[in-house]
Motif scaffolding. Structure first.
Motif, mmCIF file in Angstrom:
data_model
loop_
_atom_site.group_PDB
_atom_site.id
_atom_site.type_symbol
_atom_site.label_atom_id
_atom_site.label_comp_id
_atom_site.label_asym_id
_atom_site.label_seq_id
_atom_site.Cartn_x
_atom_site.Cartn_y
_atom_site.Cartn_z
ATOM 1 N N GLY A 1 0.852 -1.192 0.000
ATOM 2 C CA GLY A 1 0.000 0.000 0.000
ATOM 3 C C GLY A 1 0.881 1.233 0.000
ATOM 4 O O GLY A 1 0.803 2.078 0.889
ATOM 5 N N ALA A 2 1.738 1.331 -1.014
ATOM 6 C CA ALA A 2 2.854 2.300 -0.962
ATOM 7 C C ALA A 2 2.514 3.690 -1.494
ATOM 8 O O ALA A 2 3.261 4.635 -1.222
ATOM 9 C CB ALA A 2 4.039 1.741 -1.744
ATOM 10 N N ALA A 3 1.415 3.831 -2.248
ATOM 11 C CA ALA A 3 1.120 5.134 -2.878
ATOM 12 C C ALA A 3 0.690 6.177 -1.840
ATOM 13 O O ALA A 3 0.002 5.821 -0.888
ATOM 14 C CB ALA A 3 0.007 4.964 -3.915
ATOM 15 N N PRO A 4 1.052 7.422 -1.993
ATOM 16 C CA PRO A 4 1.849 8.002 -3.086
ATOM 17 C C PRO A 4 3.350 7.760 -2.986
ATOM 18 O O PRO A 4 4.081 8.078 -3.890
ATOM 19 C CB PRO A 4 1.531 9.500 -2.990
ATOM 20 C CG PRO A 4 1.238 9.717 -1.534
ATOM 21 C CD PRO A 4 0.572 8.458 -1.053
ATOM 22 N N GLY A 5 3.826 7.221 -1.838
ATOM 23 C CA GLY A 5 5.238 6.822 -1.828
ATOM 24 C C GLY A 5 6.081 7.350 -0.680
ATOM 25 O O GLY A 5 7.291 7.140 -0.676
ATOM 26 N N SER A 6 5.454 7.989 0.308
ATOM 27 C CA SER A 6 6.310 8.606 1.336
ATOM 28 C C SER A 6 6.993 7.562 2.229
ATOM 29 O O SER A 6 8.138 7.761 2.641
ATOM 30 C CB SER A 6 5.544 9.642 2.169
ATOM 31 O OG SER A 6 4.705 9.031 3.091
ATOM 32 N N TRP A 7 6.317 6.449 2.522
ATOM 33 C CA TRP A 7 6.999 5.406 3.319
ATOM 34 C C TRP A 7 8.156 4.813 2.513
ATOM 35 O O TRP A 7 9.215 4.522 3.072
ATOM 36 C CB TRP A 7 6.019 4.303 3.731
ATOM 37 C CG TRP A 7 5.224 4.652 4.961
ATOM 38 C CD1 TRP A 7 4.895 5.910 5.388
ATOM 39 C CD2 TRP A 7 4.680 3.746 5.932
ATOM 40 N NE1 TRP A 7 4.165 5.847 6.548
ATOM 41 C CE2 TRP A 7 4.012 4.530 6.906
ATOM 42 C CE3 TRP A 7 4.656 2.366 6.073
ATOM 43 C CZ2 TRP A 7 3.361 3.958 8.001
ATOM 44 C CZ3 TRP A 7 4.003 1.798 7.161
ATOM 45 C CH2 TRP A 7 3.366 2.588 8.112
ATOM 46 N N SER A 8 7.954 4.653 1.216
ATOM 47 C CA SER A 8 9.045 4.115 0.383
ATOM 48 C C SER A 8 10.214 5.098 0.358
ATOM 49 O O SER A 8 11.381 4.684 0.339
ATOM 50 C CB SER A 8 8.559 3.860 -1.046
ATOM 51 O OG SER A 8 7.689 2.757 -1.074
ATOM 52 N N GLN A 9 9.906 6.414 0.342
ATOM 53 C CA GLN A 9 10.990 7.413 0.390
ATOM 54 C C GLN A 9 11.813 7.226 1.667
ATOM 55 O O GLN A 9 13.044 7.233 1.628
ATOM 56 C CB GLN A 9 10.414 8.841 0.369
ATOM 57 C CG GLN A 9 9.832 9.279 -0.963
ATOM 58 C CD GLN A 9 9.263 10.695 -0.863
ATOM 59 O OE1 GLN A 9 8.278 10.933 -0.161
ATOM 60 N NE2 GLN A 9 9.895 11.636 -1.550
ATOM 61 N N VAL A 10 11.111 7.072 2.792
ATOM 62 C CA VAL A 10 11.805 6.909 4.078
ATOM 63 C C VAL A 10 12.583 5.587 4.078
ATOM 64 O O VAL A 10 13.760 5.544 4.467
ATOM 65 C CB VAL A 10 10.784 6.937 5.249
ATOM 66 C CG1 VAL A 10 11.458 6.620 6.570
ATOM 67 C CG2 VAL A 10 10.085 8.289 5.309
ATOM 68 N N ALA A 11 11.945 4.523 3.614
ATOM 69 C CA ALA A 11 12.589 3.198 3.623
ATOM 70 C C ALA A 11 13.849 3.205 2.751
ATOM 71 O O ALA A 11 14.876 2.623 3.127
ATOM 72 C CB ALA A 11 11.604 2.130 3.150
ATOM 73 N N ALA A 12 13.784 3.893 1.595
ATOM 74 C CA ALA A 12 14.940 3.921 0.679
ATOM 75 C C ALA A 12 16.148 4.598 1.334
ATOM 76 O O ALA A 12 17.290 4.204 1.094
ATOM 77 C CB ALA A 12 14.563 4.651 -0.616
ATOM 78 N N VAL A 13 15.869 5.607 2.174
ATOM 79 C CA VAL A 13 16.962 6.274 2.893
ATOM 80 C C VAL A 13 17.483 5.351 3.997
ATOM 81 O O VAL A 13 18.687 5.131 4.140
ATOM 82 C CB VAL A 13 16.478 7.617 3.518
ATOM 83 C CG1 VAL A 13 17.539 8.210 4.429
ATOM 84 C CG2 VAL A 13 16.095 8.596 2.416
ATOM 85 N N GLU A 14 16.559 4.789 4.768
ATOM 86 C CA GLU A 14 16.970 4.022 5.963
ATOM 87 C C GLU A 14 17.695 2.726 5.608
ATOM 88 O O GLU A 14 18.601 2.311 6.310
ATOM 89 C CB GLU A 14 15.747 3.719 6.858
ATOM 90 C CG GLU A 14 15.091 4.956 7.454
ATOM 91 C CD GLU A 14 16.040 5.770 8.329
ATOM 92 O OE1 GLU A 14 16.974 5.187 8.905
ATOM 93 O OE2 GLU A 14 15.859 6.997 8.417
ATOM 94 N N CYS A 15 17.274 2.066 4.513
ATOM 95 C CA CYS A 15 17.958 0.801 4.184
ATOM 96 C C CYS A 15 19.064 1.040 3.147
ATOM 97 O O CYS A 15 19.746 0.114 2.739
ATOM 98 C CB CYS A 15 16.968 -0.254 3.697
ATOM 99 S SG CYS A 15 16.419 -0.036 2.005
#
Ligand SMILES: C[S@@+](CC[C@H](N)C(=O)[O-])C[C@H]1O[C@@H](n2cnc3c(N)ncnc32)[C@H](O)[C@@H]1O
Length: 230
Positions: free
Chosen positions: A66-80
């Motif tokens: 349930g990634a849209a619009p993408g803010s959790w993915s933005q955070v995850a991409a930085v953290e991992c």
């Protein structure tokens, strides 16, 4: 002058829209999301949870349901560090899935127009993982709300069981799983089921989650692993 213009614009809108705009204008997380270039204020929910519990670390494989619009993915991409911005740190992977289309984010693979709960989508994720197991499963998924609380709760519980099953089958020992719920009668049931598989399970309401919202997260840490029956 600007305030006068806003208030005259507001008067032309419906009451619900007026309330929504007023809330957005006064919400510090909306402002902060704009400032930090996050796609929505939800980013701060994951940031706050991760600051406290360190569930995402460099090199991790993260699934964002349930990634849209993408803010959790933005955070995850930085953290991992799947965006590879941190030199000399292990490089992670983020796979985001949503029914909607998501604009690309550096270091994230999106499965757009995909229903996470189907075996077709889950097989695509497993193919992308290429035999690797997952460190973190995130689910901020929410179905379209009907407005009938018990029905909406029930629907989200069914989706959460789907996430939990995927996590149990595809995760590494000691991995983490974070799932969003709407308050309701079956929370304890799924909490107990999560406890069967994870050593530590707790309810979390991050500061960035609006106090008038029924949403609550269950964070399950330290996956115990499952024994293969041969
Ligand atoms: C609250 S939003 C997620 C916000 C996201 N965490 C972020 O920070 O940008 C919930 C999302 O769940 C998605 N969703 C609902 N049911 C889904 C399903 N079965 N499969 C995939 N995504 C789903 C919706 O399309 C919606 O975009």
């Amino acid at each position: 002058m600007l305030n006068k213009q806003i208030s005259s614009n507001l008067q032309r809108r419906s009451k619900n829209t007026q309330e929504w705009i007023t809330r957005q204008l006064s919400d510090p997380y909306v402002k902060a999301a704009k400032y930090h270039n996050f796609r929505c204020r939800s980013a701060f929910k994951l940031i706050q949870i991760n600051e406290k519990y360190k569930i995402i670390n460099p090199g991790n494989i993260v699934i964002d349901c349930g990634a849209a619009p993408g803010s959790w993915s933005q955070v995850a991409a930085v953290e991992c560090n799947s965006n590879q911005k941190r030199n000399k740190m292990p490089i992670g992977t983020v796979i985001g899935i949503d029914l909607l289309n998501i604009f690309p984010i550096e270091g994230v693979t999106f499965l757009n127009q995909s229903d996470f709960t189907t075996s077709e989508t889950q097989n695509k994720i497993i193919n992308l993982l290429n035999g690797e197991k997952v460190d973190v499963v995130l689910s901020d998924m929410a179905p379209n709300a009907s407005g009938i609380k018990s029905l909406d709760h029930e629907k989200l519980i069914e989706m959460a069981y789907n996430v939990l099953k995927f996590a149990v089958i595809n995760s590494k020992v000691n991995s983490n799983c974070l799932i969003k719920f709407w308050a309701g009668g079956r929370l304890t049931e799924i909490e107990n089921d999560m406890r069967r598989f994870y050593s530590n399970v707790k309810y979390i309401k991050p500061d960035a989650s609006r106090s008038d919202s029924a949403e609550i997260y269950l964070l399950a840490r330290f996956f115990k692993g499952i024994k293969k029956i041969v």
